[in-house]
Scaffold this active site. Structure first.
Site: not given
Length: 497
Positions: A16-17, A241-242, A266, A303, A413
């Site tokens: 997490g950030r 997030d996507t 991921t 997915n 990422g």
């Protein structure tokens, strides 16, 4: 123009950030203020999320933001992964330790639901890909194992909405994450109440669904006091997030160029942006999903088991005494022999194996292929297989939309993996544009900036990304060899776990 600051709380499956986005009207830069580990916690035989620790880390990040940016901060918003949730009582007590989506309690419950309602009926009511990790099957699991929870449950909040509740007290669910649950109706634009009742899931727990960019309220006074922040506006970005990452795809909205995207992390989430959900029988047959996006768009996507394969291989190698960073893993994969063996990345074997390299070797052995004999061969097998899966999904998406894709944008990422980017271009016979790496955080803060009035629309948002982000271009190579590999790949089965 003076920079204005927007805070993104970005929670992923591994870390997490808390990130500051500094926008001067034309360009944006990101400043990572606080990073912390995330992942499943094993309690007995279950896998859970430690949301209390995550909240503690978030508050640490907020305090760092206050010290560095103070009164220039305009708002804060949270994005996370999809499907997982928290149940709250009427008195705002957390009911149970929230489950991790890889917990095995949902095994068999997708089939149980389909025995009550047909796949067709569930798909028409939700438009979602059938996966046992979906919130629908998690709720069915809790209904069976802990029915007493629903006697006192008052609110179903998905993970980012739970952290928004902690920030400001809101008790709503944001659209992009609601659509990952397999509980939301894509044409009625509300929860699929009729379907949920038929499955004996209490419907009173489902709250209002709000659009990305909605102002949720001011930061709680207690949170502001502890962190040193002013009473900021709390804004729901695209909380999945996507959804946030796709908002930050640096694609021009003018012209005739058709593009697909891969949000690479991921999971690899590959799809197209559509003005509406695609609910055709073919979409059901192909197990395609329709997830919400910015401005009432839908992310028609698949997915795919993404960098999880590599992440878990790396952990296994470390347990066996071989320490690799991701750059070195990529190098040994590049040096390995090509096209020896492939896996179906979506096989249940790879959902939560105790040892990922062993699972990959088992799959190759059971499908009568050459078994990867060292670390480089295992990683190359995984990366080549992902690229071939991208081609298969791309062909299916083009069949559904009736439009040929001219370029693939890879964000997130995983876009740092140059070998996989090149493999994707080669396998799909399409140019690949890789970047931005921080697409999710960019999408989060830019949606907040639009809410504040600093940006007007999605075109403005993506124009800022194009001005600000560095990208890399990959052109297709070695097409004939990849065609031969694809002919082998498409016949591979999805073996059971």
């Amino acid at each position: 123009m003076a920079e204005r600051c927007y805070l993104a709380i970005d929670l992923g499956a591994e870390s997490g950030r808390v990130i500051a986005g500094l926008l001067d009207g034309r360009k944006i830069r990101l400043d990572e203020l606080h990073r912390f580990a995330n992942g499943p916690v094993h309690l007995g035989d279950t896998m859970r999320w430690d949301v209390v620790r995550l909240w503690s880390e978030i508050q640490t990040g907020l305090a760092k933001a206050a010290q560095k940016y103070g009164d220039s901060i305009v708002s804060v918003g949270v994005d996370t992964w999809g499907v997982d949730y928290v149940l709250l009582s009427k008195k705002d007590e957390i009911l149970g330790q929230p489950y991790h989506y890889r917990d095995p309690r949902t095994r068999g419950l997708m089939d149980a639901a389909i025995s009550q309602l047909s796949r067709k009926e569930i798909f028409e009511n939700t438009g979602l890909q059938f996966m046992e990790i979906n919130s629908l099957y998690q709720l069915l699991a809790s209904r069976r194992s802990s029915p007493e929870l629903f006697d006192v449950a008052d609110r179903f909040l998905m993970m980012p909405d739970f952290f928004h509740w902690l920030l400001c007290g809101s008790r709503v669910v944001e659209f992009t994450n609601a659509t990952t649950s397999q509980c939301y109706h894509p044409t009625q634009k509300t929860w699929a109440f009729d379907m949920l009742r038929k499955l004996d899931i209490p419907t009173h727990i489902f709250p209002e669904v709000v659009a990305p960019g909605t102002s949720l309220g001011q930061l709680r006074e207690s949170v502001a006091r502890r962190s040193g922040l002013p009473r900021l506006n709390v804004v729901a970005p695209a909380t999945h997030d996507t959804g946030a990452a796709i908002a930050a795809v640096p694609a021009a909205l003018t012209g005739s160029t058709k593009w697909a995207y891969i949000s690479s992390g991921t999971w690899s989430l590959m799809g197209i942006e559509s003005a509406h959900a695609i609910l055709t029988p073919k979409a059901l047959e192909l197990n395609i999903t329709n997830e919400g996006g910015i401005d009432n768009t839908y992310r028609v996507l698949k997915n795919i088991m993404g960098m999880w394969l590599v992440q878990q291989c790396r952990k296994s190698f470390e347990r066996h005494g071989a320490s690799y960073d991701y750059g070195l893993l990529t190098q040994i994969a590049r040096d390995a022999k090509s096209f020896r063996a492939f896996i179906n990345p979506d096989s249940p074997l790879f959902v939560a194996p105790e040892d990922m390299p062993a699972a990959i070797r088992t799959y190759c052995q059971k499908t009568n292929q050459e078994v990867p004999d060292d670390e480089g061969a295992v990683i190359r097998c995984a990366l080549e297989s992902l690229a071939l899966k991208y081609r298969q999904v791309l062909e299916r998406l083009e069949g559904l939309s009736g439009e040929k894709t001219e370029v693939i944008h890879i964000v997130g990422g995983g876009s740092q993996n140059e070998l996989l980017n090149q493999f994707a271009a080669d396998a799909c016979h399409r140019p690949v544009i890789a970047g931005p790496i921080e697409a999710t955080a960019l999408g989060n803060v830019l949606v907040q900036a639009r809410t504040s009035g600093e940006l007007s629309n999605l075109a403005d948002l993506r124009a800022v990304v194009r001005e600000s982000a560095s990208v890399r271009h990959y052109e297709p190579q070695n097409s004939a060899a990849w065609d031969d590999a694809y002919a082998r790949f498409i016949n591979l089965p999805a073996l059971p776990a």
